[in-house]
Design a protein around this motif. Structure first.
Motif, PDB file in Angstrom:
ATOM      1  N   ARG A  79      -0.518   0.352   0.410  1.00 21.33           N
ATOM      2  CA  ARG A  79       1.097   0.109   0.217  1.00 21.33           C
ATOM      3  C   ARG A  79       1.573   0.260   1.126  1.00 21.33           C
ATOM      4  O   ARG A  79       2.244  -0.479   1.439  1.00 21.33           O
ATOM      5  CB  ARG A  79       0.583  -0.644  -1.098  1.00 21.33           C
ATOM      6  CG  ARG A  79      -0.409  -1.499  -1.569  1.00 21.33           C
ATOM      7  CD  ARG A  79      -0.162  -1.234  -3.152  1.00 21.33           C
ATOM      8  NE  ARG A  79      -1.529  -2.667  -3.271  1.00 21.33           N
ATOM      9  CZ  ARG A  79      -1.936  -2.597  -5.195  1.00 21.33           C
ATOM     10  NH1 ARG A  79      -0.473  -2.206  -5.703  1.00 21.33           N
ATOM     11  NH2 ARG A  79      -2.503  -3.776  -5.229  1.00 21.33           N
ATOM     12  N   GLN A  80       1.806   1.340   1.585  1.00 22.57           N
ATOM     13  CA  GLN A  80       3.004   1.961   1.800  1.00 22.57           C
ATOM     14  C   GLN A  80       3.159   2.134   3.929  1.00 22.57           C
ATOM     15  O   GLN A  80       4.228   2.022   4.061  1.00 22.57           O
ATOM     16  CB  GLN A  80       2.430   4.267   1.279  1.00 22.57           C
ATOM     17  CG  GLN A  80       2.242   4.461   0.402  1.00 22.57           C
ATOM     18  CD  GLN A  80       2.543   6.158   0.335  1.00 22.57           C
ATOM     19  OE1 GLN A  80       2.941   6.035   1.030  1.00 22.57           O
ATOM     20  NE2 GLN A  80       2.351   6.326  -0.564  1.00 22.57           N
ATOM     21  N   ALA A  81       2.143   1.959   4.125  1.00 26.34           N
ATOM     22  CA  ALA A  81       1.632   1.191   5.386  1.00 26.34           C
ATOM     23  C   ALA A  81       2.786  -0.508   5.162  1.00 26.34           C
ATOM     24  O   ALA A  81       2.795  -0.963   4.909  1.00 26.34           O
ATOM     25  CB  ALA A  81       0.763   1.036   6.104  1.00 26.34           C
ATOM     26  N   ALA A  82       4.016  -0.215   6.682  1.00 23.40           N
ATOM     27  CA  ALA A  82       4.062  -1.181   7.416  1.00 23.40           C
ATOM     28  C   ALA A  82       3.835  -2.911   7.602  1.00 23.40           C
ATOM     29  O   ALA A  82       4.435  -3.385   7.378  1.00 23.40           O
ATOM     30  CB  ALA A  82       5.001  -0.643   8.471  1.00 23.40           C
ATOM     31  N   GLY A  83       2.514  -1.788   8.013  1.00 20.79           N
ATOM     32  CA  GLY A  83       1.212  -3.014   8.349  1.00 20.79           C
ATOM     33  C   GLY A  83       0.091  -2.979   8.375  1.00 20.79           C
ATOM     34  O   GLY A  83      -0.421  -2.142   7.364  1.00 20.79           O
ATOM     35  N   ARG A  86     -16.061   4.191   3.157  1.00 15.26           N
ATOM     36  CA  ARG A  86     -15.487   3.620   1.644  1.00 15.26           C
ATOM     37  C   ARG A  86     -14.118   2.015   2.019  1.00 15.26           C
ATOM     38  O   ARG A  86     -14.543   1.610   1.543  1.00 15.26           O
ATOM     39  CB  ARG A  86     -14.674   5.171   1.550  1.00 15.26           C
ATOM     40  CG  ARG A  86     -15.977   6.705   1.028  1.00 15.26           C
ATOM     41  CD  ARG A  86     -14.785   7.338   0.461  1.00 15.26           C
ATOM     42  NE  ARG A  86     -15.787   8.497   0.752  1.00 15.26           N
ATOM     43  CZ  ARG A  86     -15.218   9.736   1.539  1.00 15.26           C
ATOM     44  NH1 ARG A  86     -13.673   9.665   2.172  1.00 15.26           N
ATOM     45  NH2 ARG A  86     -16.050  10.386   1.814  1.00 15.26           N
ATOM     46  N   LEU A  87     -14.147   2.331   3.256  1.00 11.38           N
ATOM     47  CA  LEU A  87     -12.667   1.379   3.666  1.00 11.38           C
ATOM     48  C   LEU A  87     -13.243   0.054   3.480  1.00 11.38           C
ATOM     49  O   LEU A  87     -13.282  -0.949   2.901  1.00 11.38           O
ATOM     50  CB  LEU A  87     -11.689   1.909   4.563  1.00 11.38           C
ATOM     51  CG  LEU A  87     -11.554   2.454   4.231  1.00 11.38           C
ATOM     52  CD1 LEU A  87     -10.307   2.726   6.074  1.00 11.38           C
ATOM     53  CD2 LEU A  87      -9.865   2.210   3.560  1.00 11.38           C
ATOM     54  N   VAL A  88     -14.887   0.114   4.277  1.00  7.75           N
ATOM     55  CA  VAL A  88     -15.341  -1.039   4.169  1.00  7.75           C
ATOM     56  C   VAL A  88     -16.280  -1.172   2.908  1.00  7.75           C
ATOM     57  O   VAL A  88     -16.312  -2.638   2.899  1.00  7.75           O
ATOM     58  CB  VAL A  88     -17.403  -1.092   5.243  1.00  7.75           C
ATOM     59  CG1 VAL A  88     -17.566  -1.852   5.533  1.00  7.75           C
ATOM     60  CG2 VAL A  88     -15.829  -0.762   7.079  1.00  7.75           C
ATOM     61  N   ARG A  89     -16.660  -0.274   2.301  1.00  7.31           N
ATOM     62  CA  ARG A  89     -16.992  -0.838   0.819  1.00  7.31           C
ATOM     63  C   ARG A  89     -16.279  -1.619  -0.273  1.00  7.31           C
ATOM     64  O   ARG A  89     -15.999  -2.266  -0.474  1.00  7.31           O
ATOM     65  CB  ARG A  89     -17.152   0.205   0.282  1.00  7.31           C
ATOM     66  CG  ARG A  89     -19.066   0.908   0.340  1.00  7.31           C
ATOM     67  CD  ARG A  89     -19.590   1.722  -0.996  1.00  7.31           C
ATOM     68  NE  ARG A  89     -19.035   2.861   0.021  1.00  7.31           N
ATOM     69  CZ  ARG A  89     -18.848   4.613  -0.480  1.00  7.31           C
ATOM     70  NH1 ARG A  89     -19.128   4.424  -1.462  1.00  7.31           N
ATOM     71  NH2 ARG A  89     -18.780   5.086   0.116  1.00  7.31           N
ATOM     72  N   LEU A  90     -14.456  -0.895   0.251  1.00  9.28           N
ATOM     73  CA  LEU A  90     -13.213  -1.577  -0.417  1.00  9.28           C
ATOM     74  C   LEU A  90     -14.003  -3.117  -0.095  1.00  9.28           C
ATOM     75  O   LEU A  90     -12.661  -4.100  -0.690  1.00  9.28           O
ATOM     76  CB  LEU A  90     -12.377  -0.779  -0.437  1.00  9.28           C
ATOM     77  CG  LEU A  90     -12.398   0.407  -1.216  1.00  9.28           C
ATOM     78  CD1 LEU A  90     -10.864   1.379  -1.107  1.00  9.28           C
ATOM     79  CD2 LEU A  90     -12.642   0.496  -2.594  1.00  9.28           C
ATOM     80  N   GLY A 145     -13.484  -6.800  -1.932  1.00 12.62           N
ATOM     81  CA  GLY A 145     -12.677  -7.696  -2.216  1.00 12.62           C
ATOM     82  C   GLY A 145     -11.256  -6.640  -1.707  1.00 12.62           C
ATOM     83  O   GLY A 145     -10.406  -7.857  -2.622  1.00 12.62           O
ATOM     84  N   TRP A 146     -10.914  -6.137  -2.025  1.00 12.70           N
ATOM     85  CA  TRP A 146     -10.062  -4.889  -2.571  1.00 12.70           C
ATOM     86  C   TRP A 146      -9.101  -4.929  -1.089  1.00 12.70           C
ATOM     87  O   TRP A 146      -7.936  -4.885  -1.624  1.00 12.70           O
ATOM     88  CB  TRP A 146     -10.268  -3.695  -2.938  1.00 12.70           C
ATOM     89  CG  TRP A 146     -11.011  -3.702  -4.429  1.00 12.70           C
ATOM     90  CD1 TRP A 146     -11.004  -4.612  -5.202  1.00 12.70           C
ATOM     91  CD2 TRP A 146     -10.836  -2.574  -5.125  1.00 12.70           C
ATOM     92  NE1 TRP A 146     -11.804  -4.425  -5.904  1.00 12.70           N
ATOM     93  CE2 TRP A 146     -11.232  -2.892  -6.792  1.00 12.70           C
ATOM     94  CE3 TRP A 146     -10.262  -0.941  -5.785  1.00 12.70           C
ATOM     95  CZ2 TRP A 146     -11.963  -1.879  -7.400  1.00 12.70           C
ATOM     96  CZ3 TRP A 146     -10.659  -0.157  -6.289  1.00 12.70           C
ATOM     97  CH2 TRP A 146     -11.307  -0.210  -7.735  1.00 12.70           C
ATOM     98  N   LEU A 147      -9.814  -5.028  -0.047  1.00 17.69           N
ATOM     99  CA  LEU A 147      -9.252  -5.008   1.543  1.00 17.69           C
ATOM    100  C   LEU A 147      -9.596  -5.894   1.693  1.00 17.69           C
ATOM    101  O   LEU A 147     -10.402  -6.252   1.605  1.00 17.69           O
ATOM    102  CB  LEU A 147      -8.945  -3.049   1.715  1.00 17.69           C
ATOM    103  CG  LEU A 147      -8.560  -1.946   1.242  1.00 17.69           C
ATOM    104  CD1 LEU A 147      -9.378  -0.860   1.951  1.00 17.69           C
ATOM    105  CD2 LEU A 147      -6.900  -2.450   1.199  1.00 17.69           C
ATOM    106  N   THR A 204      -4.144  -4.354   2.852  1.00 17.74           N
ATOM    107  CA  THR A 204      -3.610  -5.117   1.302  1.00 17.74           C
ATOM    108  C   THR A 204      -4.510  -6.591   1.339  1.00 17.74           C
ATOM    109  O   THR A 204      -4.314  -7.172   2.367  1.00 17.74           O
ATOM    110  CB  THR A 204      -2.815  -4.844   0.561  1.00 17.74           C
ATOM    111  OG1 THR A 204      -1.387  -5.700   1.320  1.00 17.74           O
ATOM    112  CG2 THR A 204      -2.608  -3.033   0.888  1.00 17.74           C
ATOM    113  N   ARG A 205      -5.333  -7.042   0.110  1.00 17.63           N
ATOM    114  CA  ARG A 205      -5.770  -8.157  -0.066  1.00 17.63           C
ATOM    115  C   ARG A 205      -3.933  -9.141  -0.287  1.00 17.63           C
ATOM    116  O   ARG A 205      -4.193  -8.843  -1.276  1.00 17.63           O
ATOM    117  CB  ARG A 205      -6.792  -8.166  -0.347  1.00 17.63           C
ATOM    118  CG  ARG A 205      -7.852  -9.661  -0.618  1.00 17.63           C
ATOM    119  CD  ARG A 205      -8.569  -9.859  -0.362  1.00 17.63           C
ATOM    120  NE  ARG A 205      -9.499 -10.438  -0.292  1.00 17.63           N
ATOM    121  CZ  ARG A 205      -9.895 -11.114   0.882  1.00 17.63           C
ATOM    122  NH1 ARG A 205      -9.539 -10.861   1.991  1.00 17.63           N
ATOM    123  NH2 ARG A 205     -10.371 -12.560   1.360  1.00 17.63           N
TER     124      ARG A 205
END
Length: 55
Positions: free
Chosen positions: A2-6, A33-37, A41-43, A53-54
């Motif tokens: 969420r802190q990232a601009a995109g 870990r990111l792929v698991r998120l 459905g979190w990312l 972010t979703r």
């Protein structure tokens, strides 16, 4: 995320978290870990490999 601009790459996430991104063996578990998120459905993973972010 969420802190990232995109959308950002896993390497950028690692830099934000303080992970040694110069070593691939440290970066791949983070990518997993990111792929698991994404699976949960979190990312969202874009076709070019970046994560966001979703909304």
């Amino acid at each position: 995320m969420r802190q990232a601009a995109g959308p950002i790459m896993a390497r950028q996430v690692g830099e934000m978290l303080g992970v040694d991104v110069s070593v691939r063996a440290k970066l791949e578990p983070l990518r997993g870990r990111l792929v698991r998120l994404v699976d949960r459905g979190w990312l969202r993973k874009l076709p070019d490999g970046r994560f966001t972010t979703r909304l």
